[in-house]
Write a protein that holds these residues in place. Structure first.
Motif, PDB file in Angstrom:
ATOM      1  N   ASN A 164      41.141  -5.888   0.684  1.00 55.34           N
ATOM      2  CA  ASN A 164      39.831  -6.530   0.651  1.00 55.34           C
ATOM      3  C   ASN A 164      38.884  -5.900   1.669  1.00 55.34           C
ATOM      4  OD1 ASN A 164      40.491  -7.694   3.213  1.00 55.34           O
ATOM      5  ND2 ASN A 164      41.581  -9.342   2.174  1.00 55.34           N
ATOM      6  N   ALA A 165      37.679  -6.451   1.743  1.00 57.69           N
ATOM      7  CA  ALA A 165      36.652  -5.884   2.617  1.00 57.69           C
ATOM      8  C   ALA A 165      37.037  -5.973   4.090  1.00 57.69           C
ATOM      9  CB  ALA A 165      35.320  -6.587   2.371  1.00 57.69           C
ATOM     10  N   TYR A 166      37.769  -7.009   4.474  1.00 56.36           N
ATOM     11  CA  TYR A 166      38.179  -7.121   5.879  1.00 56.36           C
ATOM     12  C   TYR A 166      39.117  -5.973   6.247  1.00 56.36           C
ATOM     13  CZ  TYR A 166      39.963  -8.906  10.284  1.00 56.36           C
ATOM     14  OH  TYR A 166      40.308  -9.027  11.609  1.00 56.36           O
ATOM     15  N   ASP A 167      40.070  -5.653   5.355  1.00 57.22           N
ATOM     16  CA  ASP A 167      40.951  -4.516   5.606  1.00 57.22           C
ATOM     17  C   ASP A 167      40.130  -3.239   5.776  1.00 57.22           C
ATOM     18  OD1 ASP A 167      43.262  -6.066   5.404  1.00 57.22           O
ATOM     19  OD2 ASP A 167      43.441  -5.732   3.257  1.00 57.22           O
ATOM     20  N   GLY A 168      39.168  -3.042   4.864  1.00 60.82           N
ATOM     21  CA  GLY A 168      38.327  -1.856   4.962  1.00 60.82           C
ATOM     22  C   GLY A 168      37.531  -1.813   6.248  1.00 60.82           C
ATOM     23  N   MET A 169      37.030  -2.966   6.671  1.00 59.70           N
ATOM     24  CA  MET A 169      36.265  -3.036   7.922  1.00 59.70           C
ATOM     25  C   MET A 169      37.136  -2.696   9.123  1.00 59.70           C
ATOM     26  SD  MET A 169      35.712  -5.131  10.783  1.00 59.70           S
ATOM     27  CE  MET A 169      36.132  -6.811  10.312  1.00 59.70           C
ATOM     28  N   LYS A 170      38.391  -3.162   9.131  1.00 55.11           N
ATOM     29  CA  LYS A 170      39.270  -2.895  10.263  1.00 55.11           C
ATOM     30  C   LYS A 170      39.588  -1.410  10.385  1.00 55.11           C
ATOM     31  CE  LYS A 170      40.787  -4.713  12.992  1.00 55.11           C
ATOM     32  NZ  LYS A 170      40.252  -4.923  14.374  1.00 55.11           N
ATOM     33  N   VAL A 171      39.742  -0.732   9.267  1.00 55.86           N
ATOM     34  CA  VAL A 171      39.974   0.714   9.315  1.00 55.86           C
ATOM     35  C   VAL A 171      38.770   1.418   9.925  1.00 55.86           C
ATOM     36  CG1 VAL A 171      40.297   2.789   7.912  1.00 55.86           C
ATOM     37  CG2 VAL A 171      41.617   0.727   7.397  1.00 55.86           C
ATOM     38  N   VAL A 172      37.560   1.031   9.486  1.00 52.33           N
ATOM     39  CA  VAL A 172      36.338   1.606  10.054  1.00 52.33           C
ATOM     40  C   VAL A 172      36.246   1.295  11.545  1.00 52.33           C
ATOM     41  CG1 VAL A 172      33.810   1.550   9.997  1.00 52.33           C
ATOM     42  CG2 VAL A 172      35.122   1.523   7.851  1.00 52.33           C
ATOM     43  N   ASP A 173      36.576   0.087  11.928  1.00 56.18           N
ATOM     44  CA  ASP A 173      36.542  -0.328  13.326  1.00 56.18           C
ATOM     45  C   ASP A 173      37.471   0.533  14.179  1.00 56.18           C
ATOM     46  OD1 ASP A 173      36.304  -1.980  15.717  1.00 56.18           O
ATOM     47  OD2 ASP A 173      38.206  -2.899  15.125  1.00 56.18           O
ATOM     48  N   ILE A 174      38.691   0.761  13.695  1.00 56.96           N
ATOM     49  CA  ILE A 174      39.662   1.564  14.451  1.00 56.96           C
ATOM     50  C   ILE A 174      39.177   2.999  14.585  1.00 56.96           C
ATOM     51  CG2 ILE A 174      41.985   2.551  14.382  1.00 56.96           C
ATOM     52  CD1 ILE A 174      42.898  -0.136  13.119  1.00 56.96           C
ATOM     53  N   ILE A 175      38.688   3.575  13.489  1.00 53.80           N
ATOM     54  CA  ILE A 175      38.197   4.959  13.545  1.00 53.80           C
ATOM     55  C   ILE A 175      36.999   5.059  14.478  1.00 53.80           C
ATOM     56  CG2 ILE A 175      37.172   6.838  12.215  1.00 53.80           C
ATOM     57  CD1 ILE A 175      38.810   5.873   9.817  1.00 53.80           C
ATOM     58  N   GLU A 176      36.108   4.100  14.413  1.00 53.22           N
ATOM     59  CA  GLU A 176      34.935   4.100  15.276  1.00 53.22           C
ATOM     60  C   GLU A 176      35.343   4.066  16.740  1.00 53.22           C
ATOM     61  OE1 GLU A 176      30.652   2.168  14.530  1.00 53.22           O
ATOM     62  OE2 GLU A 176      32.176   0.691  15.057  1.00 53.22           O
ATOM     63  N   ARG A 177      36.350   3.270  17.069  1.00 56.06           N
ATOM     64  CA  ARG A 177      36.824   3.194  18.449  1.00 56.06           C
ATOM     65  C   ARG A 177      37.489   4.506  18.879  1.00 56.06           C
ATOM     66  NH1 ARG A 177      40.755  -1.137  18.948  1.00 56.06           N
ATOM     67  NH2 ARG A 177      40.628  -1.625  16.721  1.00 56.06           N
ATOM     68  N   ILE A 178      38.230   5.121  17.974  1.00 61.89           N
ATOM     69  CA  ILE A 178      38.837   6.422  18.276  1.00 61.89           C
ATOM     70  C   ILE A 178      37.758   7.460  18.541  1.00 61.89           C
ATOM     71  CG2 ILE A 178      40.120   8.345  17.264  1.00 61.89           C
ATOM     72  CD1 ILE A 178      41.836   6.258  15.789  1.00 61.89           C
ATOM     73  N   TYR A 179      36.703   7.438  17.736  1.00 61.62           N
ATOM     74  CA  TYR A 179      35.664   8.459  17.816  1.00 61.62           C
ATOM     75  C   TYR A 179      34.661   8.241  18.944  1.00 61.62           C
ATOM     76  CZ  TYR A 179      36.604  11.253  13.609  1.00 61.62           C
ATOM     77  OH  TYR A 179      37.123  12.121  12.701  1.00 61.62           O
ATOM     78  N   ARG A 180      34.730   7.139  19.640  1.00 65.29           N
ATOM     79  CA  ARG A 180      33.793   6.928  20.740  1.00 65.29           C
ATOM     80  C   ARG A 180      33.880   8.030  21.780  1.00 65.29           C
ATOM     81  NH1 ARG A 180      34.594   0.407  21.417  1.00 65.29           N
ATOM     82  NH2 ARG A 180      33.279  -0.182  19.639  1.00 65.29           N
ATOM     83  N   ALA A 181      35.062   8.581  21.940  1.00 65.63           N
ATOM     84  CA  ALA A 181      35.232   9.662  22.913  1.00 65.63           C
ATOM     85  C   ALA A 181      34.647  10.973  22.405  1.00 65.63           C
ATOM     86  CB  ALA A 181      36.721   9.851  23.215  1.00 65.63           C
ATOM     87  N   ARG A 182      34.428  11.070  21.092  1.00 61.86           N
ATOM     88  CA  ARG A 182      33.924  12.313  20.530  1.00 61.86           C
ATOM     89  C   ARG A 182      32.428  12.458  20.777  1.00 61.86           C
ATOM     90  NH1 ARG A 182      34.176  13.107  14.139  1.00 61.86           N
ATOM     91  NH2 ARG A 182      32.306  11.813  14.294  1.00 61.86           N
TER      92      ARG A 182
END
Length: 316
Positions: free
Chosen positions: A298-316
């Motif tokens: 569902n959309a929550y699962d999709g949002m969590k994946v985006v959230d995790i990637i966004e947090r990983i990429y903050r250092a980029r």
């Protein structure tokens, strides 16, 4: 009969078209793209707005356009009272993913995220292993994603563009971020390192990275990835080390059980795994809308994946 329209007729969009046409409980009623040299025997529209303002009866809009367009197009379709299927990732920013969820809730429509890797036999086996606590306490999880994406892949299209693509964790490897979240939950204490080794002239971001993290639920993990592999894809793999044993699922698309040694456990026999499981996504849409099931991704699962990637990429 569930009536589908597909937006975006690239490689993935054409796969959606084919699977919809093969399902006896689905009907393809329209397609949408700026290209003109296609014929699916249904009306072709040049814009999502033209499609939605037509008199065609549509239940579900499948969004298969470049990543950076997903969120706005999903919200537009929802505002026209359509269910939506969104190819990964559902957005490039967590805030945009949250707007999709808010809009879907306000109009009472479903959002299905395409995370077809969950349906593979090895993935289903991994889920049962973790759910049943067969490995016991999880100590370490290692994911490796080593693929080839050469200059031809990035030439003359949206791939490699920061605003439309977002980076390899969104475009190539978000399925494996989803696997980590689906199996083990959220992550914290993230440390990241990135480099662009072979794509400096064609992409706006890294082609390789290494991430270390802790799971909120216990245990630690690493993710190493690259699109700089010469000539062809090498592998996608996950190794899980627990108190009661160790397993590794590998292969080009994480589709084969390579190692399994667990205390008092006999590995079951599996049928050959498929690398394309989009038909299960379409069937889940049909079952859900016929009140025979629930949205598996569902959309929550999709949002969590985006959230995790966004947090990983903050250092980029």
């Amino acid at each position: 009969m569930i009536r589908f329209a597909v937006i975006g007729l690239g490689h993935i969009g054409k796969r959606h078209v084919s699977i919809i046409q093969q399902n006896p409980k689905a009907e393809l009623v329209a397609v949408c793209d700026t290209i003109q040299n296609c014929d699916f025997s249904v009306p072709l529209f040049n814009s999502l707005e033209d499609l939605l303002e037509s008199q065609i009866d549509i239940d579900v809009v499948n969004i298969c356009t470049p990543n950076g367009l997903h969120a706005n197009q999903a919200i537009t379709a929802l505002q026209h009272n359509k269910h939506v299927v969104i190819e990964k990732p559902i957005a490039l920013k967590k805030n945009d993913a949250e707007k999709i969820i808010i809009t879907a809730n306000s109009v009472g429509k479903n959002v299905f995220c395409v995370m077809q890797n969950r349906y593979s036999a090895p993935s289903q086996w991994l889920k049962k292993i973790i759910k049943d606590n067969i490995l016991g306490e999880i100590f370490l999880v290692q994911v490796n994603c080593f693929w080839n994406r050469d200059e031809r892949y990035y030439t003359g299209n949206w791939h490699g563009n920061a605003l439309l693509d977002g980076g390899p964790l969104f475009t190539q490897f978000s399925h494996f971020i989803d696997t980590l979240y689906w199996l083990f939950g959220d992550i914290t204490n993230i440390k990241s390192s990135f480099n662009n080794f072979t794509h400096k002239s064609v992409i706006d971001f890294e082609d390789s990275g290494t991430i270390t993290f802790d799971f909120v639920n216990g245990g630690m993990g690493t993710l190493s990835y690259s699109t700089a592999i010469w000539d062809k894809n090498m592998e996608s793999s996950i190794t899980i080390i627990g108190k009661n044993g160790t397993i590794k699922v590998a292969g080009q698309y994480m589709d084969a059980i390579e190692y399994c040694h667990i205390k008092d456990y006999v590995l079951p026999t599996f049928s050959p795994s498929k690398t394309n499981n989009h038909e299960f996504v379409v069937q889940n849409v049909i079952d859900t809308l016929h009140n025979n099931g629930v949205a598996n991704t569902n959309a929550y699962d999709g949002m969590k994946v985006v959230d995790i990637i966004e947090r990983i990429y903050r250092a980029r």
